[in-house]
Design a protein around this motif. Sequence first.
Motif, PDB file in Angstrom:
ATOM      1  N   PRO A  23     -41.362  27.649  87.784  1.00 21.15           N
ATOM      2  CA  PRO A  23     -42.194  26.570  88.348  1.00 21.15           C
ATOM      3  C   PRO A  23     -43.062  27.030  89.523  1.00 21.15           C
ATOM      4  CG  PRO A  23     -39.978  25.758  87.891  1.00 21.15           C
ATOM      5  CD  PRO A  23     -39.951  27.250  87.664  1.00 21.15           C
ATOM      6  N   ALA A  24     -42.520  27.859  90.421  1.00 15.59           N
ATOM      7  CA  ALA A  24     -43.284  28.289  91.592  1.00 15.59           C
ATOM      8  C   ALA A  24     -44.500  29.124  91.184  1.00 15.59           C
ATOM      9  CB  ALA A  24     -42.389  29.088  92.542  1.00 15.59           C
ATOM     10  N   HIS A  25     -44.312  30.043  90.242  1.00 15.70           N
ATOM     11  CA  HIS A  25     -45.443  30.875  89.821  1.00 15.70           C
ATOM     12  C   HIS A  25     -46.411  30.104  88.934  1.00 15.70           C
ATOM     13  CE1 HIS A  25     -43.126  34.553  91.208  1.00 15.70           C
ATOM     14  NE2 HIS A  25     -44.264  34.533  91.871  1.00 15.70           N
ATOM     15  N   HIS A  26     -45.919  29.147  88.198  1.00 15.18           N
ATOM     16  CA  HIS A  26     -46.826  28.289  87.422  1.00 15.18           C
ATOM     17  C   HIS A  26     -47.758  27.548  88.372  1.00 15.18           C
ATOM     18  CE1 HIS A  26     -48.047  24.736  85.015  1.00 15.18           C
ATOM     19  NE2 HIS A  26     -48.156  25.663  84.074  1.00 15.18           N
ATOM     20  N   GLU A  27     -47.194  26.997  89.425  1.00 14.46           N
ATOM     21  CA  GLU A  27     -48.008  26.277  90.416  1.00 14.46           C
ATOM     22  C   GLU A  27     -48.989  27.231  91.086  1.00 14.46           C
ATOM     23  OE1 GLU A  27     -45.714  23.712  92.969  1.00 14.46           O
ATOM     24  OE2 GLU A  27     -47.188  23.943  94.574  1.00 14.46           O
ATOM     25  N   TYR A  28     -48.517  28.462  91.358  1.00 14.09           N
ATOM     26  CA  TYR A  28     -49.359  29.465  92.021  1.00 14.09           C
ATOM     27  C   TYR A  28     -50.605  29.784  91.184  1.00 14.09           C
ATOM     28  CZ  TYR A  28     -50.617  33.959  94.120  1.00 14.09           C
ATOM     29  OH  TYR A  28     -51.295  34.985  94.699  1.00 14.09           O
ATOM     30  N   VAL A  29     -50.430  30.102  89.913  1.00  9.80           N
ATOM     31  CA  VAL A  29     -51.605  30.476  89.094  1.00  9.80           C
ATOM     32  C   VAL A  29     -52.483  29.252  88.811  1.00  9.80           C
ATOM     33  CG1 VAL A  29     -50.543  32.528  88.072  1.00  9.80           C
ATOM     34  CG2 VAL A  29     -50.349  30.332  86.891  1.00  9.80           C
ATOM     35  N   GLU A  30     -51.870  28.088  88.692  1.00  8.41           N
ATOM     36  CA  GLU A  30     -52.655  26.861  88.466  1.00  8.41           C
ATOM     37  C   GLU A  30     -53.527  26.528  89.674  1.00  8.41           C
ATOM     38  OE1 GLU A  30     -52.908  24.278  85.906  1.00  8.41           O
ATOM     39  OE2 GLU A  30     -52.419  26.062  84.736  1.00  8.41           O
ATOM     40  N   SER A  31     -53.103  26.978  90.857  1.00  4.18           N
ATOM     41  CA  SER A  31     -53.848  26.662  92.075  1.00  4.18           C
ATOM     42  C   SER A  31     -55.094  27.535  92.227  1.00  4.18           C
ATOM     43  CB  SER A  31     -52.954  26.825  93.306  1.00  4.18           C
ATOM     44  OG  SER A  31     -52.738  28.196  93.584  1.00  4.18           O
ATOM     45  N   GLY A  32     -55.270  28.502  91.333  1.00  2.00           N
ATOM     46  CA  GLY A  32     -56.473  29.332  91.371  1.00  2.00           C
ATOM     47  C   GLY A  32     -56.299  30.647  92.094  1.00  2.00           C
ATOM     48  N   GLU A  33     -55.076  30.995  92.495  1.00  2.00           N
ATOM     49  CA  GLU A  33     -54.838  32.286  93.149  1.00  2.00           C
ATOM     50  C   GLU A  33     -55.065  33.440  92.160  1.00  2.00           C
ATOM     51  OE1 GLU A  33     -54.175  32.885  96.287  1.00  2.00           O
ATOM     52  OE2 GLU A  33     -53.898  30.820  96.961  1.00  2.00           O
ATOM     53  N   SER A  34     -55.263  34.639  92.700  1.00  2.00           N
ATOM     54  CA  SER A  34     -55.499  35.819  91.866  1.00  2.00           C
ATOM     55  C   SER A  34     -54.257  36.191  91.069  1.00  2.00           C
ATOM     56  CB  SER A  34     -55.885  37.025  92.733  1.00  2.00           C
ATOM     57  OG  SER A  34     -57.105  36.790  93.362  1.00  2.00           O
ATOM     58  N   TRP A  35     -54.466  36.557  89.836  1.00  2.00           N
ATOM     59  CA  TRP A  35     -53.378  37.045  88.985  1.00  2.00           C
ATOM     60  C   TRP A  35     -53.970  38.042  88.002  1.00  2.00           C
ATOM     61  CZ3 TRP A  35     -53.837  36.246  83.719  1.00  2.00           C
ATOM     62  CH2 TRP A  35     -54.784  35.295  83.329  1.00  2.00           C
ATOM     63  N   TYR A  36     -53.111  38.863  87.433  1.00  2.00           N
ATOM     64  CA  TYR A  36     -53.535  39.859  86.455  1.00  2.00           C
ATOM     65  C   TYR A  36     -52.383  40.084  85.483  1.00  2.00           C
ATOM     66  CZ  TYR A  36     -54.148  44.477  84.433  1.00  2.00           C
ATOM     67  OH  TYR A  36     -54.215  45.512  83.564  1.00  2.00           O
ATOM     68  N   LEU A  37     -52.672  39.969  84.196  1.00  2.00           N
ATOM     69  CA  LEU A  37     -51.664  40.223  83.174  1.00  2.00           C
ATOM     70  C   LEU A  37     -51.838  41.645  82.654  1.00  2.00           C
ATOM     71  CD1 LEU A  37     -49.503  39.369  81.020  1.00  2.00           C
ATOM     72  CD2 LEU A  37     -51.428  38.715  79.584  1.00  2.00           C
ATOM     73  N   ASP A  38     -50.814  42.468  82.817  1.00  2.00           N
ATOM     74  CA  ASP A  38     -50.800  43.791  82.209  1.00  2.00           C
ATOM     75  C   ASP A  38     -50.286  43.595  80.781  1.00  2.00           C
ATOM     76  OD1 ASP A  38     -49.956  46.340  81.227  1.00  2.00           O
ATOM     77  OD2 ASP A  38     -50.040  47.081  83.288  1.00  2.00           O
TER      78      ASP A  38
END
Length: 110
Positions: A27-42
């Motif tokens: 849940p915490a990381h779902h909220e994080y990426v939904e908020s528009g923060e930077s992420w990268y999928l390897d």
Amino acid sequence: MRCFVKNCSDDATEAWQYGAGEVDLCPAHHEYVESGESWYLDAVERVVYVGSAVPGRVVAVSAAPAEGNPGGLMLRLTLAGANRAEDVKFLVPDEEAEVLMGVLRRGRDG
Ligand SMILES: [Zn+2]
């Protein structure tokens, strides 16, 4: 199932849709990426990087002929990312410069 974010050991309870697919997040990381923060999928490691773990982004590129042996190009990349900005230089021999151009074209075209 465990959260896909690198080094997160929380249970994944949310299926998160990104451009080309879906990963499971806590849940915490779902909220994080939904908020528009930077992420990268390897896609090879099947791991999501967030925050300062996201690789630096190239914000400037220059190249000049390199004097020396083996010669070729001196490629300079300016990277910016969370909490950092740096210049990195690479000596790219002529034959590798051709490979690099092909890699960049194929990567961009998908
Ligand atoms: Zn997580």
